[in-house]
Design a protein around this motif. Structure first.
Motif, mmCIF file in Angstrom:
data_model
loop_
_atom_site.group_PDB
_atom_site.id
_atom_site.type_symbol
_atom_site.label_atom_id
_atom_site.label_comp_id
_atom_site.label_asym_id
_atom_site.label_seq_id
_atom_site.Cartn_x
_atom_site.Cartn_y
_atom_site.Cartn_z
ATOM 1 N N LEU A 33 38.988 43.587 34.609
ATOM 2 C CA LEU A 33 38.892 44.078 34.089
ATOM 3 C C LEU A 33 39.578 43.483 32.080
ATOM 4 C CD1 LEU A 33 40.626 47.668 34.247
ATOM 5 C CD2 LEU A 33 38.523 47.655 33.752
ATOM 6 N N ILE A 34 40.596 43.202 32.338
ATOM 7 C CA ILE A 34 40.816 41.962 31.629
ATOM 8 C C ILE A 34 40.511 40.668 31.315
ATOM 9 C CG2 ILE A 34 43.003 40.301 31.079
ATOM 10 C CD1 ILE A 34 45.336 41.533 33.382
ATOM 11 N N LEU A 35 39.792 39.940 32.316
ATOM 12 C CA LEU A 35 38.416 39.392 32.406
ATOM 13 C C LEU A 35 37.179 39.480 31.039
ATOM 14 C CD1 LEU A 35 39.617 36.844 34.776
ATOM 15 C CD2 LEU A 35 39.446 36.076 32.525
ATOM 16 N N HIS A 36 36.689 41.562 30.964
ATOM 17 C CA HIS A 36 35.841 41.470 30.736
ATOM 18 C C HIS A 36 36.620 41.859 29.596
ATOM 19 C CE1 HIS A 36 32.582 44.450 30.545
ATOM 20 N NE2 HIS A 36 33.918 45.354 29.416
ATOM 21 N N ASN A 37 37.472 42.458 29.226
ATOM 22 C CA ASN A 37 37.203 42.185 27.944
ATOM 23 C C ASN A 37 37.207 41.359 27.347
ATOM 24 O OD1 ASN A 37 37.950 45.391 27.951
ATOM 25 N ND2 ASN A 37 39.696 45.373 28.943
ATOM 26 N N CYS A 38 38.803 40.270 27.478
ATOM 27 C CA CYS A 38 38.212 39.128 26.892
ATOM 28 C C CYS A 38 36.843 38.203 26.830
ATOM 29 C CB CYS A 38 39.291 38.097 27.870
ATOM 30 S SG CYS A 38 40.823 38.025 27.926
ATOM 31 N N ARG A 39 36.202 38.525 27.499
ATOM 32 C CA ARG A 39 34.837 37.967 27.257
ATOM 33 C C ARG A 39 33.938 38.359 25.828
ATOM 34 N NH1 ARG A 39 30.499 35.719 30.826
ATOM 35 N NH2 ARG A 39 29.698 34.892 29.134
ATOM 36 N N HIS A 40 34.982 39.711 25.424
ATOM 37 C CA HIS A 40 34.588 40.526 23.535
ATOM 38 C C HIS A 40 34.541 39.629 22.649
ATOM 39 C CE1 HIS A 40 32.378 43.900 25.517
ATOM 40 N NE2 HIS A 40 33.555 44.433 26.361
ATOM 41 N N TYR A 41 35.432 38.770 23.048
ATOM 42 C CA TYR A 41 36.283 38.222 22.571
ATOM 43 C C TYR A 41 36.500 36.211 21.813
ATOM 44 C CZ TYR A 41 38.377 42.356 21.387
ATOM 45 O OH TYR A 41 38.669 43.786 21.390
ATOM 46 N N ILE A 42 35.738 36.100 23.602
ATOM 47 C CA ILE A 42 35.939 34.107 23.706
ATOM 48 C C ILE A 42 34.379 34.026 24.724
ATOM 49 C CG2 ILE A 42 36.686 32.528 25.210
ATOM 50 C CD1 ILE A 42 39.341 33.913 24.910
ATOM 51 N N PRO A 43 34.036 33.942 23.981
ATOM 52 C CA PRO A 43 32.492 33.588 24.690
ATOM 53 C C PRO A 43 32.068 32.293 25.993
ATOM 54 C CG PRO A 43 31.863 33.291 22.297
ATOM 55 C CD PRO A 43 33.281 33.263 22.546
ATOM 56 N N VAL A 44 32.854 31.545 25.799
ATOM 57 C CA VAL A 44 32.603 30.591 26.692
ATOM 58 C C VAL A 44 34.417 29.725 26.638
ATOM 59 C CG1 VAL A 44 31.816 28.693 24.954
ATOM 60 C CG2 VAL A 44 31.434 28.702 27.124
ATOM 61 N N LEU A 45 34.497 29.503 27.674
ATOM 62 C CA LEU A 45 35.976 28.353 27.796
ATOM 63 C C LEU A 45 35.215 27.385 28.619
ATOM 64 C CD1 LEU A 45 38.513 31.253 28.714
ATOM 65 C CD2 LEU A 45 37.942 29.495 26.640
ATOM 66 N N GLY A 46 36.217 25.817 28.262
ATOM 67 C CA GLY A 46 35.956 24.505 29.047
ATOM 68 C C GLY A 46 36.849 24.540 30.111
ATOM 69 N N ALA A 47 37.960 25.062 29.597
ATOM 70 C CA ALA A 47 39.387 25.226 31.013
ATOM 71 C C ALA A 47 39.954 26.292 30.657
ATOM 72 C CB ALA A 47 40.134 23.965 30.326
ATOM 73 N N ILE A 48 40.661 26.821 31.828
ATOM 74 C CA ILE A 48 41.708 27.884 32.139
ATOM 75 C C ILE A 48 42.862 27.216 33.142
ATOM 76 C CG2 ILE A 48 41.811 30.516 32.578
ATOM 77 C CD1 ILE A 48 38.943 30.235 32.530
ATOM 78 N N ILE A 49 43.972 27.052 32.000
ATOM 79 C CA ILE A 49 45.221 27.189 32.743
ATOM 80 C C ILE A 49 45.797 28.356 32.846
ATOM 81 C CG2 ILE A 49 48.009 25.599 32.748
ATOM 82 C CD1 ILE A 49 46.117 24.968 29.822
ATOM 83 N N ASP A 50 46.510 28.712 34.157
ATOM 84 C CA ASP A 50 46.551 29.990 35.143
ATOM 85 C C ASP A 50 47.764 30.075 35.497
ATOM 86 O OD1 ASP A 50 46.500 32.191 36.562
ATOM 87 O OD2 ASP A 50 45.527 31.251 38.383
ATOM 88 N N VAL A 51 48.997 30.520 34.661
ATOM 89 C CA VAL A 51 49.646 30.075 35.126
ATOM 90 C C VAL A 51 50.379 31.586 35.832
ATOM 91 C CG1 VAL A 51 52.074 28.964 34.131
ATOM 92 C CG2 VAL A 51 50.491 28.693 33.118
ATOM 93 N N GLY A 52 51.055 31.314 37.126
ATOM 94 C CA GLY A 52 50.903 32.439 37.668
ATOM 95 C C GLY A 52 50.269 32.794 39.122
ATOM 96 N N ALA A 53 49.274 32.413 39.133
ATOM 97 C CA ALA A 53 48.006 32.198 40.220
ATOM 98 C C ALA A 53 48.046 33.339 41.019
ATOM 99 C CB ALA A 53 47.526 30.826 40.310
ATOM 100 N N ASN A 54 49.617 33.642 41.808
ATOM 101 C CA ASN A 54 49.153 34.564 42.925
ATOM 102 C C ASN A 54 48.463 34.544 44.066
ATOM 103 O OD1 ASN A 54 49.619 37.605 44.569
ATOM 104 N ND2 ASN A 54 51.739 36.845 43.755
ATOM 105 N N GLN A 55 47.582 35.211 44.344
ATOM 106 C CA GLN A 55 46.560 34.418 45.151
ATOM 107 C C GLN A 55 45.742 34.532 44.869
ATOM 108 O OE1 GLN A 55 46.787 38.076 48.164
ATOM 109 N NE2 GLN A 55 49.237 38.205 48.458
#
Length: 244
Positions: A33-55
């Motif tokens: 859900l969160i990334l579906h909503n982000c996609r409305h504002y960010i069409p493409v990404l080159g890198a993602i820094i995922d801090v607190g990745a859990n599982q």
């Protein structure tokens, strides 16, 4: 609750993910859900820094929405990190790190919670324990911590870059340790609280003012957590660096 579940499943299917994928290890409706909503504002990404990745919940969903992005996932808990590695082993372009990010280098006192999602460098508040009893039990451990600024030889900032933080009230410390890196980061995504879910955590107003001072502007809320009485407890907020 039924409405929320139905709506979440609709978004999950609309994103192109099958219901079968929900049964996969690390699959998460919330992250989708969160990334579906982000996609409305960010069409493409080159890198993602995922801090607190859990599982690996966020990384798995992010790989679906941004298949061209290299994901750097940080998870400090020694018992959770192997699960992260296992759940993300089939993803292309992911690097995992068994450490926390913060504003220091060395070892960090950490509260490992029985409910691993609630583990934090800050202790769970009495309020959260009352509202979410599953978060009431934790024990202290020490974990390795580094500043993101000290890892720029490992973490390649391929533009555009998203820094996602889900570190239970420790987000400000992560940002303090990334002051030089922020010049190469285009978007911030982090969870912030409106009530004290953790002892000593900065609340929304403080975090909003802080990231504005760092040169970022608010885009939109992309997720939230409500109490049984429909009080908004936390929100996932998306910011972008000004002039991009």
């Amino acid at each position: 609750m039924l409405f929320k579940i139905t709506n979440a499943l609709k978004v999950f299917l609309a994103s192109g993910r099958s219901l079968r994928s929900l049964s996969e290890k690390g699959a998460s409706v919330a992250s989708t859900l969160i990334l579906h909503n982000c996609r409305h504002y960010i069409p493409v990404l080159g890198a993602i820094i995922d801090v607190g990745a859990n599982q690996g919940q966020f990384a798995i969903a992010a790989n679906h929405f941004y298949p061209g992005a290299h994901i750097h996932s940080f998870e400090p808990l020694p018992e959770v990190y192997p699960i992260l590695q296992h759940n993300t082993r089939r993803l292309n372009g992911i690097s995992t790190y068994n450490m926390a990010l913060g504003n220091s280098t060395g070892m960090l006192e950490f509260y490992s919670n029985t409910y691993s999602h609630a583990s934090s460098a800050l202790n769970v508040s009495a309020l959260q324990k009352n509202m979410l009893p599953k978060t009431a039990t934790s024990h202290r451990i020490e974990i390795p911590v580094q500043r993101l600024d000290d890892l720029r030889h490992k973490v390649i900032f391929t533009s555009p870059v998203l820094l996602k933080m889900d570190v239970q009230g420790f987000e400000k410390e992560v940002l303090k340790g990334a002051m030089a890196s922020l010049q190469q980061i285009d978007y911030l995504l982090f969870e912030t609280s409106f009530v004290h879910m953790y002892e000593g955590e900065p609340l929304f107003d403080e975090m909003h003012d802080f990231v504005k001072e760092l040169g970022f502007e608010f885009i939109a809320p992309v997720g939230f957590l409500q109490s049984d009485k429909l009080q908004i407890l936390q929100m996932d907020l998306l910011y972008k660096r000004k002039n991009i």
